[in-house]
Design an enzyme around this catalytic site. Structure first.
Site, PDB file in Angstrom:
ATOM      1  N   ARG A  24      29.017  44.324  34.493  1.00  0.00           N
ATOM      2  CA  ARG A  24      29.891  43.950  35.607  1.00  0.00           C
ATOM      3  C   ARG A  24      29.602  44.752  36.867  1.00  0.00           C
ATOM      4  O   ARG A  24      30.519  45.128  37.597  1.00  0.00           O
ATOM      5  CB  ARG A  24      31.367  44.119  35.229  1.00  0.00           C
ATOM      6  CG  ARG A  24      31.879  43.131  34.215  1.00  0.00           C
ATOM      7  CD  ARG A  24      32.136  41.771  34.871  1.00  0.00           C
ATOM      8  NE  ARG A  24      32.717  40.853  33.920  1.00  0.00           N
ATOM      9  CZ  ARG A  24      34.015  40.600  33.820  1.00  0.00           C
ATOM     10  NH1 ARG A  24      34.863  41.196  34.614  1.00  0.00           N
ATOM     11  NH2 ARG A  24      34.451  39.744  32.936  1.00  0.00           N
ATOM     12  N   ARG A  28      34.454  42.675  41.813  1.00  0.00           N
ATOM     13  CA  ARG A  28      35.515  42.887  42.813  1.00  0.00           C
ATOM     14  C   ARG A  28      35.629  44.304  43.360  1.00  0.00           C
ATOM     15  O   ARG A  28      36.291  44.524  44.357  1.00  0.00           O
ATOM     16  CB  ARG A  28      36.855  42.464  42.219  1.00  0.00           C
ATOM     17  CG  ARG A  28      36.999  40.955  42.177  1.00  0.00           C
ATOM     18  CD  ARG A  28      38.168  40.545  41.316  1.00  0.00           C
ATOM     19  NE  ARG A  28      37.933  40.983  39.941  1.00  0.00           N
ATOM     20  CZ  ARG A  28      38.715  40.680  38.917  1.00  0.00           C
ATOM     21  NH1 ARG A  28      39.807  39.989  39.101  1.00  0.00           N
ATOM     22  NH2 ARG A  28      38.422  41.094  37.698  1.00  0.00           N
ATOM     23  N   ARG A  37      32.942  36.132  47.585  1.00  0.00           N
ATOM     24  CA  ARG A  37      33.857  35.468  46.653  1.00  0.00           C
ATOM     25  C   ARG A  37      34.908  34.653  47.413  1.00  0.00           C
ATOM     26  O   ARG A  37      35.298  33.563  46.978  1.00  0.00           O
ATOM     27  CB  ARG A  37      34.520  36.535  45.766  1.00  0.00           C
ATOM     28  CG  ARG A  37      35.557  36.051  44.783  1.00  0.00           C
ATOM     29  CD  ARG A  37      34.922  35.283  43.634  1.00  0.00           C
ATOM     30  NE  ARG A  37      35.929  34.632  42.795  1.00  0.00           N
ATOM     31  CZ  ARG A  37      36.433  33.421  43.025  1.00  0.00           C
ATOM     32  NH1 ARG A  37      36.054  32.729  44.091  1.00  0.00           N
ATOM     33  NH2 ARG A  37      37.315  32.894  42.195  1.00  0.00           N
ATOM     34  N   ASP A  74      28.888  33.618  34.114  1.00  0.00           N
ATOM     35  CA  ASP A  74      29.958  34.007  33.189  1.00  0.00           C
ATOM     36  C   ASP A  74      29.626  33.469  31.808  1.00  0.00           C
ATOM     37  O   ASP A  74      28.883  32.490  31.680  1.00  0.00           O
ATOM     38  CB  ASP A  74      31.313  33.460  33.650  1.00  0.00           C
ATOM     39  CG  ASP A  74      32.452  34.205  32.978  1.00  0.00           C
ATOM     40  OD1 ASP A  74      32.835  35.281  33.465  1.00  0.00           O
ATOM     41  OD2 ASP A  74      32.929  33.738  31.927  1.00  0.00           O
TER      42      ASP A  74
END
Ligand code: CP3
Length: 347
Positions: A24, A28, A37, A74
């Site tokens: 990851r 974010r 995003r 994903d």
């Protein structure tokens, strides 16, 4: 010699300091990720827009110079490609139209997987072309059991009781779903390798909810079958297995014939891994993601402890799970410094 510290480590070569990338690493916690995003409402649409996926894959490489990039996508693109309804709810994570009856498996089909996921492969092609030669590109997929968890529960879950009950009470029909997922994951990974992925990682994030014998049947065995299927098409592609939270059952995954490395979570002691796993297989891991939130002296001490235990053998520095959104990016830069400046006899 292929010029990539990460790939050469997976092939058994040793360097003064280990390669580093983070699960990851795109996400974010990076303001530049949030900016891209924000241009797409739906998370899956974002994953299927190659120029955006390429950009956010490259962002952490530009900022931190990791030894490997992981393609931005994903694990749930596979159920999506099979025809199950998948969406992401803001602040709530993934939602799926849950499978409640084996008859519904019949509606899932992998016939269109390659066409459906073509934008992912296009993003890989473009990312590989844009990356420095020495930076490896990882493809990935969810492991069959973890995918089945989301497909049957319809979301994340506290205890995955629905999927476990189905697997224990109706192993024949559960086995059919796992078989479909094994074949689908082989297709998806193989397509990623053909598009330019240099290595792949299999995320079995929920393996740890299964007791040992079930773990063998529903986690390890499907992963071994995937490795075999993928190697039939791509004999030399490195495969990293990440069976999360399996504890000492990690010993079962010590299978250098199937996996090039074993990624371990924070629950496994670095000392134990050095003794029990590393003599047999390259180890990847296992810093607590919350140490990256803490930063400072605590991060330095813990990263060096892991390096002192595992840095003398075949090792890829990583976290025990993914980077969390509240991570200050400066702490990631600090970690990369610590790893790159580590000296084996320092402590
Ligand atoms: O590692 C990377 O940088 C590459 C991209 C990547 C994502 N998901 C992007 C993502 C990877 C490798 C994954 C794998 C993944 N996805 C796993 C296995 C690893 C793990 O964490 O155990 C799982 C279980 C999923 C399913 C999933 N996707 C969940 C549970 C969530 C919601 C949780 C959350 O953090 O919000 C997602 C959404 C998701 N996938 C985000 C990202 C960056 C956040 C959503 C957003 O940015 O809007």
């Amino acid at each position: 010699m292929n010029g990539s510290k990460f790939l050469e480590t997976l092939a058994g070569r040793r360097f003064a300091t280990p390669p580093i990338w983070l699960m990851r690493q795109a996400g974010r916690y990076l303001p530049e990720y949030r900016a891209v995003r924000a241009t797409t409402k739906s998370f899956l649409e974002f994953c299927y827009t190659p120029d955006k996926a390429v950009e956010v894959t490259l962002q952490p490489i530009r900022r931190f110079g990791f030894d490997a990039a992981i393609i931005f996508s994903d694990i749930l693109v596979v159920p999506d490609a099979l025809g199950q309804k998948v969406w992401f709810e803001e602040g709530e994570g993934p939602k799926l139209e849950a499978l409640t009856d084996p008859a519904q498996f019949g509606k899932l089909s992998r016939a269109r997987l390659g066409d459906f996921l073509a934008p992912v492969y296009e993003a890989i092609r473009q990312t590989r072309a844009a990356l420095p030669r020495e930076t490896a590109l990882l493809g990935f997929a969810g492991a069959p059991f973890t995918l089945a968890c989301y497909m049957i529960e319809g979301s994340g879950s506290k205890d995955f009781a629905k999927v476990k009950k189905w697997a224990y009470a109706h192993p024949e029909s559960f086995g059919l779903l796992i078989d479909l997922l094994v074949d689908s994951v082989v297709d998806h990974l193989s397509n990623q390798v053909e598009a330019g992925a240099d290595a792949v990682q299999l995320f079995d994030s929920w393996a740890g909810v299964l007791p040992e014998e079930q773990l063998f049947r529903w986690s390890l065995d499907p992963l071994v079958r995937i490795a075999k299927g993928l190697r039939e098409r791509h004999p030399s592609v490195p495969i990293i297995a990440f069976p999360r939270a399996v504890g000492p059952a990690a010993l079962m995954y010590r299978r250098p014939d199937s996996f090039s490395a074993l990624s371990i979570d924070t629950g496994i002691g670095a000392h134990w891994a050095a003794k029990e796993l590393q003599p047999h297989i390259c180890v990847q891991g296992n810093l607590d993601p919350i140490m990256l939130v803490a930063g400072g002296a605590a991060l330095e001490r813990e990263a060096r402890r892991i390096l002192d235990k595992l840095g003398h053998g075949s090792f890829v520095f990583n976290l025990g799970h993914g980077v969390v959104p509240q991570t200050p990016p400066e702490h990631v830069a600090q970690l990369v410094e610590i790893v790159r400046n580590w000296k084996p006899n320092d402590s």
